[in-house]
Design an enzyme around this catalytic site. Structure first.
Site, PDB file in Angstrom:
ATOM      1  N   ARG A   1      52.808   7.254  93.174  1.00 19.03           N
ATOM      2  CA  ARG A   1      52.877   8.404  92.263  1.00 19.03           C
ATOM      3  C   ARG A   1      53.642   9.566  92.905  1.00 19.03           C
ATOM      4  O   ARG A   1      54.235  10.382  92.211  1.00 19.03           O
ATOM      5  CB  ARG A   1      51.468   8.844  91.824  1.00 19.03           C
ATOM      6  CG  ARG A   1      51.481  10.093  90.943  1.00 19.03           C
ATOM      7  CD  ARG A   1      50.246  10.268  90.048  1.00 19.03           C
ATOM      8  NE  ARG A   1      49.006   9.925  90.690  1.00 19.03           N
ATOM      9  CZ  ARG A   1      48.382  10.657  91.635  1.00 19.03           C
ATOM     10  NH1 ARG A   1      48.920  11.789  92.052  1.00 19.03           N
ATOM     11  NH2 ARG A   1      47.252  10.237  92.159  1.00 19.03           N
TER      12      ARG A   1
ATOM     13  N   TYR B   1      67.137  19.917  72.079  1.00 20.78           N
ATOM     14  CA  TYR B   1      66.625  18.593  71.721  1.00 20.78           C
ATOM     15  C   TYR B   1      65.290  18.747  70.986  1.00 20.78           C
ATOM     16  O   TYR B   1      64.483  19.623  71.325  1.00 20.78           O
ATOM     17  CB  TYR B   1      66.454  17.796  73.020  1.00 20.78           C
ATOM     18  CG  TYR B   1      65.902  16.421  72.817  1.00 20.78           C
ATOM     19  CD1 TYR B   1      66.676  15.416  72.249  1.00 20.78           C
ATOM     20  CD2 TYR B   1      64.597  16.123  73.191  1.00 20.78           C
ATOM     21  CE1 TYR B   1      66.159  14.150  72.072  1.00 20.78           C
ATOM     22  CE2 TYR B   1      64.078  14.847  73.016  1.00 20.78           C
ATOM     23  CZ  TYR B   1      64.856  13.870  72.452  1.00 20.78           C
ATOM     24  OH  TYR B   1      64.345  12.617  72.264  1.00 20.78           O
TER      25      TYR B   1
ATOM     26  N   ASP C   1      69.863  21.767  80.383  1.00 17.32           N
ATOM     27  CA  ASP C   1      69.756  20.337  80.080  1.00 17.32           C
ATOM     28  C   ASP C   1      71.188  19.813  79.970  1.00 17.32           C
ATOM     29  O   ASP C   1      71.921  20.158  79.044  1.00 17.32           O
ATOM     30  CB  ASP C   1      68.988  20.147  78.760  1.00 17.32           C
ATOM     31  CG  ASP C   1      68.822  18.671  78.381  1.00 17.32           C
ATOM     32  OD1 ASP C   1      69.629  17.833  78.827  1.00 17.32           O
ATOM     33  OD2 ASP C   1      67.889  18.371  77.613  1.00 17.32           O
TER      34      ASP C   1
ATOM     35  N   LYS D   1      69.579   8.239  78.787  1.00 17.46           N
ATOM     36  CA  LYS D   1      70.771   8.249  77.961  1.00 17.46           C
ATOM     37  C   LYS D   1      71.998   7.786  78.756  1.00 17.46           C
ATOM     38  O   LYS D   1      72.102   6.636  79.092  1.00 17.46           O
ATOM     39  CB  LYS D   1      70.965   9.647  77.368  1.00 17.46           C
ATOM     40  CG  LYS D   1      69.682  10.243  76.749  1.00 17.46           C
ATOM     41  CD  LYS D   1      69.250   9.519  75.510  1.00 17.46           C
ATOM     42  CE  LYS D   1      67.908   9.984  74.970  1.00 17.46           C
ATOM     43  NZ  LYS D   1      67.766  11.397  74.744  1.00 17.46           N
TER      44      LYS D   1
HETATM   45  C1  LIG Z   1      66.804  12.222  74.809  1.00 16.00           C
HETATM   46  C2  LIG Z   1      66.941  13.611  75.292  1.00 16.00           C
HETATM   47  C3  LIG Z   1      65.882  14.236  75.957  1.00 16.00           C
HETATM   48  C4  LIG Z   1      64.563  13.555  76.178  1.00 16.00           C
HETATM   49  O1  LIG Z   1      64.690  12.443  77.008  1.00 16.00           O
HETATM   50  P1  LIG Z   1      63.646  11.199  76.956  1.00 16.00           P
HETATM   51  O2  LIG Z   1      64.089  10.375  78.114  1.00 16.00           O
HETATM   52  O3  LIG Z   1      63.793  10.536  75.635  1.00 16.00           O
HETATM   53  O4  LIG Z   1      62.286  11.771  77.129  1.00 16.00           O
HETATM   54  C5  LIG Z   1      66.081  15.532  76.378  1.00 16.00           C
HETATM   55  N1  LIG Z   1      67.231  16.195  76.173  1.00 16.00           N
HETATM   56  C6  LIG Z   1      68.264  15.626  75.532  1.00 16.00           C
HETATM   57  C7  LIG Z   1      69.514  16.404  75.324  1.00 16.00           C
HETATM   58  C8  LIG Z   1      68.157  14.321  75.068  1.00 16.00           C
HETATM   59  O5  LIG Z   1      69.183  13.761  74.412  1.00 16.00           O
END
Ligand SMILES: *Cc1c(COP(=O)(O)O)cnc(C)c1O
Length: 402
Positions: free
Chosen positions: A61, A114, A186, A211
Site C-alpha cells: 500500500r 472533468y 490536470d 488515458k
Molecule cells: C478520465 C479523466 C480523469 C479521471 O481519471 P480516471 O482514471 O478515470 O479516474 C481525470 N481528468 C481527466 C481530464 C480525464 O480525462
C-alpha cells in the site's frame, strides 16, 4: 552506468527513462512484483526502511518497485523532482485536493473540468466546508479577479473535456502564485509529450494514467508530480494511509504503454487535425471544437504552450440527441465508450461520457450541447476513419429523408 536523461529528447525518455534501477537478473524489461510485503532478516535495516531513513519497500500500500518504475518514468517525462501514483486519475485528484484543503479554505477552478472533478467541487468539497469558486473556462479576466480575492488552491485543466477549451497556464500560474495559492493542472489531455505545466510555473501536475499514458484502455491509474518534494510527500502520505494505491499489474501495463506514448500522440493529433477539418465540411455538423483550428478561441494560447494540439476533439450535430442516436451506431471503426486516449478511435456523447454526472441544465450552463460528440482519435489510418464518418453521415441522410 547512470543514464543522463536530461540530455536526451522526450521520445528517447519515453522509451528508456526510469527503468534501469528496476531491471533484475539481466532482464531488459521491468518485472511485475505483486508481493504485498517485503521481508528483512536484519531488524535494524527493516526499522530504517520503515521510518524512511533507508530506501526500500515495506508493504504494497506504501510502495512497490513496479509502481515506482512507472512514477520514475512519468517524473522524468514531466521534468519533475517527485511523483506519486494512484489507483485511478480521480484518486490522484481527490487525494491531492484532500491533502491540502481543510474547512474554511477556498479553491478556484473552472466550470469545464472533468465530470468527476466537477463533482468533487460541487458535492464533496462544499460538504466539508471548503468554498469553491468556478469560473468561466477560458475567461482569464474572471479567473484573475476571483483568484485575487484569495484562495488556497487554483485548480486548472487544459485542454478541457469535452469542448477542448484552453487556459493560459503561465499567466494563471503567475496570478495564483501572487496570492500564495497552490497551482495544480490536470495534464491528461495534453500528455507530457505536448505540454509540461511545471515549466510554466505550476506546482503540481496530475494525470489520469488510464488515458493516453497507458494508451490501450486496459489499466486504470493516476499520478501527481511536482518539483517540491515536500508537497508530493504530503500527498503520498495521504494516499498511503487512505489506500488508493496503484496496482503493480496496472503499473506494468501503463509503463509498457508509455514506451510508445510519443508515437501514439503524434499520430493521434495528426489524425485529429484531419478529422476536424473534414468534419467542418459536413452539413449536419454545427460546430467543430479543436484547438488546432485557427477558428478555435484557444488557438493562440494552445500554440504558445503546447507542442502539439492533442488527439481530442468534439463536434456538435444538428438536431441534437436524435442525430447522435442515429449517427454513432453507424460507425464501424470507433468504440462507442466512455474512455479516451486509446489506440482505437473512441466516440461518445458528452451527456453519456464526460458529463454524465451533470443534469441537462448543468451541461447547458457549461456550454455543452446535448448533441455534442467527443472523439478521441486513435492511431488508425485517417483515410479509413474519415471514410467511416462519411458513410455514417450518408446513412443518416438516407434515414432522415425516408
Ligand atoms: C478520465 C479523466 C480523469 C479521471 O481519471 P480516471 O482514471 O478515470 O479516474 C481525470 N481528468 C481527466 C481530464 C480525464 O480525462
Amino acid at each position: 552506468m547512470e543514464k543522463k536523461y536530461e540530455q536526451v529528447k522526450v521520445d528517447t525518455k519515453a522509451v528508456w527513462a526510469g527503468e534501469q534501477d528496476y531491471l533484475v537478473h539481466g532482464a531488459t524489461q521491468v518485472p511485475v512484483i505483486p508481493s504485498v510485503a517485503f521481508g528483512y532478516d536484519d531488524m535494524d535495516e527493516w526499522y530504517d526502511v520503515a521510518i524512511g531513513k533507508k530506501k526500500g519497500h515495506i508493504y504494497g500500500r506504501n510502495t512497490n518497485p513496479t509502481v515506482q518504475a512507472f512514477e520514475d518514468k512519468l517524473k522524468i517525462l514531466e521534468g519533475a523532482k517527485a511523483a506519486t501514483s494512484f489507483s485511478t486519475g480521480m484518486a490522484a485528484i481527490s487525494n491531492t485536493l484532500y491533502t491540502f484543503l481543510t474547512p474554511g479554505d477556498r479553491i478556484v477552478s473552472i466550470k469545464d473540468t472533468y465530470g468527476g472533478t466537477n463533482k468533487i467541487f460541487t458535492e464533496f468539497l462544499p460538504r466539508m466546508g471548503v468554498e469553491v469558486a468556478l469560473c468561466e473556462t477560458g475567461n482569464h479576466e474572471e479567473i484573475e479577479k476571483v483568484v485575487k480575492q484569495g484562495c488556497k488552491v487554483l485548480y486548472l485543466e487544459t485542454p478541457t473535456n469535452p469542448t477542448v477549451k484552453i487556459t493560459d497556464i503561465e499567466a494563471m500560474a503567475k496570478v495564483g502564485k501572487e496570492v500564495g495559492a497552490l497551482v495544480i493542472v490536470d495534464n491528461t489531455f495534453a500528455t507530457p509529450i505536448n505540454q509540461n505545466p511545471l515549466e510554466l510555473g505550476v506546482d503540481l501536475v496530475i494525470h489520469s494514467a488510464t488515458k493516453f499514458l497507458g494508451g490501450h484502455a486496459d489499466a486504470l491509474g493516476g499520478v501527481v508530480c511536482g518539483n517540491d518534494s515536500e508537497l508530493v510527500e504530503a500527498i503520498y502520505h495521504y494516499r498511503e494511509i487512505n489506500g488508493a494505491t496503484m496496482d503493480p499489474w496496472a503499473a506494468y501495463l501503463i509503463l509498457r504503454g508509455m514506451k510508445t506514448l510519443h508515437l501514439r500522440v503524434e499520430r493521434q493529433q495528426e489524425n485529429a487535425m484531419k478529422l476536424a477539418k473534414y468534419l467542418q465540411t459536413e452539413e449536419m455538423v454545427d460546430a467543430v471544437f479543436y484547438p488546432g483550428l485557427e477558428t478555435h478561441p484557444g488557438y493562440d494560447i494552445a500554440k504558445k504552450q503546447m507542442r502539439g494540439f492533442g488527439g481530442m476533439l468534439s463536434f456538435a450535430v444538428k438536431d441534437g440527441v436524435d442525430t447522435v442516436r442515429e449517427l454513432l451506431p453507424k460507425l464501424e471503426f470507433a468504440h462507442r465508450a466512455a474512455n479516451l486516449g486509446a489506440v482505437e478511435t473512441t466516440v461518445g456523447p458528452a451527456r453519456t461520457t464526460s458529463h454524465v454526472e451533470c443534469t441537462p441544465e448543468e451541461r447547458a450552463a457549461m456550454g455543452i450541447p446535448e448533441g455534442l460528440i467527443r472523439i478521441s482519435c486513435g492511431i488508425e489510418n485517417i483515410e479509413d476513419i474519415i471514410a467511416d464518418f462519411k458513410q455514417a453521415f450518408a446513412g443518416l441522410r438516407t434515414t432522415v429523408n425516408s
